[in-house]
Design a protein around this motif. Structure first.
Motif, PDB file in Angstrom:
ATOM      1  N   THR A  68      -0.195  92.077 -80.548  1.00  9.35           N
ATOM      2  CA  THR A  68       0.366  91.802 -79.226  1.00  9.35           C
ATOM      3  C   THR A  68      -0.742  91.625 -78.201  1.00  9.35           C
ATOM      4  OG1 THR A  68       2.311  93.120 -79.784  1.00  9.35           O
ATOM      5  CG2 THR A  68       1.947  92.674 -77.463  1.00  9.35           C
ATOM      6  N   LEU A  69      -1.731  92.499 -78.258  1.00  3.45           N
ATOM      7  CA  LEU A  69      -2.852  92.406 -77.326  1.00  3.45           C
ATOM      8  C   LEU A  69      -3.635  91.121 -77.522  1.00  3.45           C
ATOM      9  CD1 LEU A  69      -4.417  93.835 -75.098  1.00  3.45           C
ATOM     10  CD2 LEU A  69      -5.776  94.939 -76.873  1.00  3.45           C
ATOM     11  N   GLY A  70      -3.808  90.696 -78.752  1.00  2.00           N
ATOM     12  CA  GLY A  70      -4.494  89.434 -79.020  1.00  2.00           C
ATOM     13  C   GLY A  70      -3.742  88.254 -78.433  1.00  2.00           C
ATOM     14  N   ALA A  71      -2.419  88.245 -78.589  1.00  2.00           N
ATOM     15  CA  ALA A  71      -1.613  87.159 -78.039  1.00  2.00           C
ATOM     16  C   ALA A  71      -1.694  87.147 -76.515  1.00  2.00           C
ATOM     17  CB  ALA A  71      -0.164  87.301 -78.494  1.00  2.00           C
ATOM     18  N   ARG A  74      -5.064  85.770 -75.375  1.00  2.00           N
ATOM     19  CA  ARG A  74      -5.126  84.310 -75.469  1.00  2.00           C
ATOM     20  C   ARG A  74      -4.377  83.652 -74.304  1.00  2.00           C
ATOM     21  NH1 ARG A  74      -4.892  85.760 -80.813  1.00  2.00           N
ATOM     22  NH2 ARG A  74      -2.627  85.662 -80.944  1.00  2.00           N
ATOM     23  N   LYS A  75      -3.203  84.200 -73.957  1.00  2.00           N
ATOM     24  CA  LYS A  75      -2.458  83.659 -72.819  1.00  2.00           C
ATOM     25  C   LYS A  75      -3.250  83.831 -71.527  1.00  2.00           C
ATOM     26  CE  LYS A  75       2.208  84.437 -74.604  1.00  2.00           C
ATOM     27  NZ  LYS A  75       3.449  85.201 -74.416  1.00  2.00           N
ATOM     28  N   ALA A  76      -3.877  84.981 -71.351  1.00  2.74           N
ATOM     29  CA  ALA A  76      -4.666  85.227 -70.140  1.00  2.74           C
ATOM     30  C   ALA A  76      -5.849  84.268 -70.058  1.00  2.74           C
ATOM     31  CB  ALA A  76      -5.142  86.674 -70.111  1.00  2.74           C
ATOM     32  N   ASP A  78      -5.952  81.216 -71.281  1.00  2.97           N
ATOM     33  CA  ASP A  78      -5.398  79.913 -70.916  1.00  2.97           C
ATOM     34  C   ASP A  78      -5.101  79.842 -69.422  1.00  2.97           C
ATOM     35  OD1 ASP A  78      -5.580  79.152 -73.548  1.00  2.97           O
ATOM     36  OD2 ASP A  78      -3.458  79.558 -74.014  1.00  2.97           O
ATOM     37  N   VAL A  79      -4.502  80.893 -68.894  1.00  2.00           N
ATOM     38  CA  VAL A  79      -4.176  80.916 -67.469  1.00  2.00           C
ATOM     39  C   VAL A  79      -5.453  80.930 -66.636  1.00  2.00           C
ATOM     40  CG1 VAL A  79      -3.129  82.334 -65.660  1.00  2.00           C
ATOM     41  CG2 VAL A  79      -1.911  81.955 -67.797  1.00  2.00           C
ATOM     42  N   ALA A  80      -6.473  81.661 -67.066  1.00  2.00           N
ATOM     43  CA  ALA A  80      -7.739  81.697 -66.327  1.00  2.00           C
ATOM     44  C   ALA A  80      -8.379  80.317 -66.297  1.00  2.00           C
ATOM     45  CB  ALA A  80      -8.681  82.709 -66.964  1.00  2.00           C
ATOM     46  N   LYS A  81      -8.305  79.574 -67.394  1.00  2.00           N
ATOM     47  CA  LYS A  81      -8.850  78.216 -67.414  1.00  2.00           C
ATOM     48  C   LYS A  81      -8.098  77.312 -66.444  1.00  2.00           C
ATOM     49  CE  LYS A  81     -10.576  78.495 -72.124  1.00  2.00           C
ATOM     50  NZ  LYS A  81     -10.377  78.083 -73.520  1.00  2.00           N
ATOM     51  N   ARG A  82      -6.779  77.462 -66.405  1.00  2.00           N
ATOM     52  CA  ARG A  82      -5.997  76.648 -65.471  1.00  2.00           C
ATOM     53  C   ARG A  82      -6.331  76.997 -64.033  1.00  2.00           C
ATOM     54  NH1 ARG A  82      -0.116  77.562 -67.396  1.00  2.00           N
ATOM     55  NH2 ARG A  82       0.266  76.980 -65.244  1.00  2.00           N
ATOM     56  N   ILE A  83      -6.520  78.273 -63.735  1.00  2.00           N
ATOM     57  CA  ILE A  83      -6.868  78.687 -62.371  1.00  2.00           C
ATOM     58  C   ILE A  83      -8.240  78.151 -61.990  1.00  2.00           C
ATOM     59  CG2 ILE A  83      -7.469  80.692 -60.961  1.00  2.00           C
ATOM     60  CD1 ILE A  83      -5.162  82.171 -62.283  1.00  2.00           C
ATOM     61  N   GLU A  84      -9.183  78.207 -62.908  1.00  2.00           N
ATOM     62  CA  GLU A  84     -10.509  77.656 -62.632  1.00  2.00           C
ATOM     63  C   GLU A  84     -10.432  76.169 -62.328  1.00  2.00           C
ATOM     64  OE1 GLU A  84     -13.154  78.519 -65.847  1.00  2.00           O
ATOM     65  OE2 GLU A  84     -13.053  80.689 -65.511  1.00  2.00           O
ATOM     66  N   LEU A  85      -9.609  75.450 -63.065  1.00  2.00           N
ATOM     67  CA  LEU A  85      -9.434  74.024 -62.830  1.00  2.00           C
ATOM     68  C   LEU A  85      -8.821  73.777 -61.452  1.00  2.00           C
ATOM     69  CD1 LEU A  85      -9.657  71.175 -64.022  1.00  2.00           C
ATOM     70  CD2 LEU A  85      -7.356  71.486 -64.933  1.00  2.00           C
ATOM     71  N   LEU A  86      -7.832  74.560 -61.076  1.00  2.00           N
ATOM     72  CA  LEU A  86      -7.208  74.399 -59.761  1.00  2.00           C
ATOM     73  C   LEU A  86      -8.193  74.705 -58.639  1.00  2.00           C
ATOM     74  CD1 LEU A  86      -3.690  75.950 -60.402  1.00  2.00           C
ATOM     75  CD2 LEU A  86      -4.219  73.566 -59.982  1.00  2.00           C
ATOM     76  N   VAL A  87      -8.979  75.753 -58.795  1.00  2.00           N
ATOM     77  CA  VAL A  87      -9.963  76.100 -57.768  1.00  2.00           C
ATOM     78  C   VAL A  87     -11.016  75.007 -57.670  1.00  2.00           C
ATOM     79  CG1 VAL A  87     -11.799  77.726 -57.194  1.00  2.00           C
ATOM     80  CG2 VAL A  87      -9.569  78.572 -57.890  1.00  2.00           C
ATOM     81  N   ALA A  88     -11.440  74.466 -58.795  1.00  2.00           N
ATOM     82  CA  ALA A  88     -12.418  73.381 -58.773  1.00  2.00           C
ATOM     83  C   ALA A  88     -11.846  72.145 -58.097  1.00  2.00           C
ATOM     84  CB  ALA A  88     -12.862  73.055 -60.194  1.00  2.00           C
ATOM     85  N   SER A  89     -10.561  71.877 -58.305  1.00  2.00           N
ATOM     86  CA  SER A  89      -9.955  70.711 -57.659  1.00  2.00           C
ATOM     87  C   SER A  89      -9.797  70.936 -56.162  1.00  2.00           C
ATOM     88  CB  SER A  89      -8.609  70.383 -58.301  1.00  2.00           C
ATOM     89  OG  SER A  89      -7.672  71.398 -58.017  1.00  2.00           O
ATOM     90  N   LEU A  90      -9.733  72.138 -55.687  1.00  2.00           N
ATOM     91  CA  LEU A  90      -9.647  72.405 -54.251  1.00  2.00           C
ATOM     92  C   LEU A  90     -10.955  72.070 -53.546  1.00  2.00           C
ATOM     93  CD1 LEU A  90      -7.686  75.771 -54.026  1.00  2.00           C
ATOM     94  CD2 LEU A  90      -6.929  73.519 -53.317  1.00  2.00           C
TER      95      LEU A  90
END
Length: 117
Positions: A68-71, A74-76, A78-90
């Motif tokens: 469960t912790l591994g899953a 992995r989700k965290a 993915d979300v961190a990568k998306r947040i980094e992309l959004l911040v970079a686009s700002l």
């Protein structure tokens, strides 16, 4: 002389019988399931069985928790990568002009003017 040897032999046999009787009693008490070492061994054996079952359950639970912790990790990620992309686009957006907040008429009336003083 033979009679004295027979008396010693009989006394030795009685002594050996008495010694065996005492040893038998001590051994019976030693292996008694309620008070002796036999009881302690039986209790310890039951505790070992209980601890083995608890250990197996704990290992199973730890394995499930690790999955469960591994899953979730992995989700965290993915979300961190998306947040980094959004911040970079700002950073690509042009800066917004700063506007002054309108001054309320009430605030203007309350301000002392330097020319009047």
């Amino acid at each position: 002389m033979a009679m004295i040897a027979d008396i010693f032999l009989a006394a030795g046999a009685v002594g050996a019988a008495l010694y065996c009787y005492i040893l038998a009693r001590r051994l019976r008490r030693f292996t008694d399931l309620e008070k002796g070492v036999g009881g302690a061994v039986a209790v310890l054996s039951a505790q070992v069985d209980d601890l083995t079952k608890a250990l197996v359950m704990a290992q199973k639970s730890a394995g499930e928790s690790a999955q469960t912790l591994g899953a979730q990790t992995r989700k965290a990620d993915d979300v961190a990568k998306r947040i980094e992309l959004l911040v970079a686009s700002l950073h690509d957006l042009p800066p917004e002009p700063q506007k002054q907040a309108p001054i309320s008429p009430f605030f203007e009336r309350r301000q002392p003017k330097l020319e009047d003083a």
